[in-house]
Each structure stands twice: as structure tokens, then as C-alpha cells.
Write a protein that holds these residues in place. Structure first.
Motif, PDB file in Angstrom:
ATOM      1  N   ALA A 105     -35.280 -38.399  -1.660  1.00 43.40           N
ATOM      2  CA  ALA A 105     -36.569 -38.182  -0.607  1.00 43.40           C
ATOM      3  C   ALA A 105     -36.549 -36.829  -0.210  1.00 43.40           C
ATOM      4  CB  ALA A 105     -36.129 -38.785   0.691  1.00 43.40           C
ATOM      5  N   SER A 106     -35.705 -35.782  -0.637  1.00 42.43           N
ATOM      6  CA  SER A 106     -35.437 -34.600  -0.277  1.00 42.43           C
ATOM      7  C   SER A 106     -36.677 -33.584  -0.902  1.00 42.43           C
ATOM      8  CB  SER A 106     -34.115 -33.872  -0.488  1.00 42.43           C
ATOM      9  OG  SER A 106     -33.837 -33.894  -1.637  1.00 42.43           O
ATOM     10  N   ILE A 107     -36.929 -34.306  -2.044  1.00 47.47           N
ATOM     11  CA  ILE A 107     -38.099 -33.574  -2.847  1.00 47.47           C
ATOM     12  C   ILE A 107     -39.487 -34.411  -2.755  1.00 47.47           C
ATOM     13  CG2 ILE A 107     -36.323 -32.506  -4.335  1.00 47.47           C
ATOM     14  CD1 ILE A 107     -37.283 -34.676  -6.431  1.00 47.47           C
ATOM     15  N   ALA A 108     -39.608 -34.879  -1.751  1.00 52.72           N
ATOM     16  CA  ALA A 108     -40.879 -35.736  -1.532  1.00 52.72           C
ATOM     17  C   ALA A 108     -42.054 -34.730  -1.239  1.00 52.72           C
ATOM     18  CB  ALA A 108     -40.845 -36.678  -0.352  1.00 52.72           C
ATOM     19  N   GLY A 109     -41.947 -33.723  -0.663  1.00 49.62           N
ATOM     20  CA  GLY A 109     -43.103 -32.758  -0.485  1.00 49.62           C
ATOM     21  C   GLY A 109     -43.507 -31.984  -1.595  1.00 49.62           C
TER      22      GLY A 109
END
Length: 289
Positions: free
Chosen positions: A135-139
Motif C-alpha cells: 500500500a505504501s507505493i499505491a500513489g
């Protein structure tokens, strides 16, 4: 007309880094460990072009370095965009971002606006990214999907010899990330740390459909048989010729690879796959738009 030869993974460095290597070694632990020896070349665009001319490489896709500081990443990206402008058709580049930093999505957008063919080389160990925290690289992933651009990720084999820069981005960790983003085009450097061999497993094959593998640093890691073995498993359309220059000499590797590849596979692996994956022929149109 001869087929276009594209080296899909090379490194060039900012003049400030070349001039003040020791300062940057202190600022970035991963850079410090990889470039401890002063005789390791920090290549300039001019060094790269000279190497390409000697080797017979038409175009190289330049990475900078997976800096842990987003500010250095931005400066390196903007400088590589300038190198692309100075050597049109010869140098393409990947934007550098810290993938889990809040600035990653914005920095990726800026890189694409400057003409980046993709984002990379991301490095979990160098940049402090937990590959299990998808989720930490979703952007970042969202921007790459919106712009239909690939990311390139450093990967490591879980067995074999130890060496500076090997890291822990092994196949089981990469599968976790790929499962979270199965529709994102991904280039896995260094033969995916051996991941293509696991594609004989049907469950793995289901989540690697948008993955291609590059051959960066291949002679440090595998016997020549790796080319034919991977092609036999995943197909010649999912392999990119890549040297990892200046780690390997482009000319020596290209001559060796030409003797290994089947004639029907060579044009794709040596050029057209990279054109397709990185959509090189569309960059100028997108930048001018």
C-alpha cells in the motif's frame, strides 16, 4: 537497414556526484557501499555515448541511482532529461523517485512530463522500501498506470555468492508486490532474481503476465545458458538486452549475446521489446503535448 540495438539498463551520474564522490558516499549508505573503490567509473553522458559508438548500440535507457533522498532523485532526473535533449535518439531515461515517499507520485508525474520512459531503477534496500507493504507505493503505481509507463525494479537471487548491492528483493518478495499490482507493467532487473524460472509454476505465471526481465549484470550472475533458458520459459517477447553499464562493458556483452541468441529471437531481445515496453516512439509526442 540494421535492427535498432537498445541497451535497456545503464547508469549515468550527475557531474556533482562525479566531482565529489566521497561526499555522496557519506550522504547515501547504498551509494557508499557500491562505490567505495575510486576506480569504479561514474559514467557521464559523454562516456556512455563513446561506449555506445564503440559497441554498436543505437539507444541506451539511462537510470541514475536509487537515492534515498527525494531531493537528489529530483536533481538527477532533471539532469538526465537534459542529457536526453542533448543526445536525441541516443539517450532515453527513467525517472528516479523514492517509491514510498509522499512525493513519489508528484515526482513521477514531473519525470514523465520531462520525457521519462518509465520509473526506476527502484531499489528496496537502498531506499528503505518494504516490499511487503504494497500500500505504501499505491500513489506511484497509480500515476504509472494512468500514464501507461513501466517501473523497473532491482531484484536479487536468494542463493549464490554475496556481492555489494545484492540486497533482499528476492522472488518471493517480488511476487507479493506483483500480486498487489498485476496490471502494472514491470521490468525486473537482473533476470528478476531468478523469478522467470518460477514461472513454470502456474500460480506464479498468473501474476507475472505484465513482467519483463532485463539482463543487467548477467555475466556476474549466470552462465550464458540463462538467455535460452528464460526465453524457453517466458518467451522472447519478455526479455530485454541490458548491460548495467558501466558495471559491464556494452561492446563485450553485446558481442557475446549475439552468439547466444537464436536469429529469430535477436531483434526482439536486442531492441524491439524495449521500444514496445518503454513506448520509446511515443515520448516526444507526449512531452510536446
Amino acid at each position: 537497414m540494421a535492427d535498432r540495438v537498445i541497451d535497456a539498463h545503464v547508469h549515468i551520474f550527475l557531474p556533482d556526484v562525479v566531482a565529489d564522490r566521497e561526499s555522496y558516499r557519506q550522504r547515501d549508505a547504498w551509494f557508499g557501499s557500491l562505490y567505495e573503490r575510486p576506480d569504479y567509473l561514474l559514467a557521464s553522458p559523454e562516456d556512455l555515448i563513446a561506449s555506445m559508438d564503440e559497441a554498436g548500440v543505437d539507444t541506451s535507457i539511462a537510470c541514475g541511482f536509487p537515492w534515498a533522498d527525494p531531493g537528489i532523485c529530483r536533481a538527477h532526473t532533471e539532469w538526465m532529461a537534459e542529457a536526453r535533449r542533448n543526445y536525441p535518439g541516443r539517450i532515453e531515461f527513467l525517472g528516479i523517485v523514492v517509491p514510498h515517499d509522499p512525493s513519489a507520485a508528484r515526482d513521477a508525474e514531473r519525470a514523465f512530463d520531462l520525457g521519462a520512459a518509465g520509473i526506476g531503477e527502484l531499489n528496496a534496500d537502498a531506499q528503505g522500501l518494504d516490499l511487503l507493504d504494497t500500500a505504501s507505493i499505491a500513489g506511484l503505481m497509480g500515476v504509472c498506470r494512468e500514464r501507461n509507463r513501466p517501473i523497473m525494479i532491482h531484484t536479487s537471487e536468494p542463493v549464490g555468492h554475496l556481492y555489494p548491492g545484492k540486497g533482499t528483493a528476492t522472488p518471493e518478495r517480488m511476487i507479493h508486490l506483483l500480486t498487489a499490482y498485476p496490471d502494472q507493467p514491470v521490468v525486473l532487473a537482473h533476470w528478476g532474481g531468478g523469478l522467470p524460472f518460477y514461472e513454470l509454476n502456474r500460480a506464479v505465471q498468473q501474476v507475472t503476465r505484465n513482467v519483463v526481465y532485463d539482463s543487467a549484470a548477467t555475466t556476474y550472475l549466470y552462465r550464458d545458458d540463462v538467455f535460452r533458458s528464460v526465453v524457453n520459459i517466458v518467451g522472447s517477447d519478455r526479455v530485454l538486452f541490458a548491460s548495467d553499464y558501466a558495471v559491464l562493458k556494452q561492446g563485450r556483452l553485446l558481442r557475446r549475446v549475439r552468439t547466444i541468441l537464436e536469429p529469430n529471437d535477436a531483434p526482439a531481445i536486442l531492441g524491439t521489446n524495449a521500444e514496445r515496453v518503454y513506448r520509446l516512439n511515443e515520448i516526444d509526442e507526449e512531452v510536446s503535448a
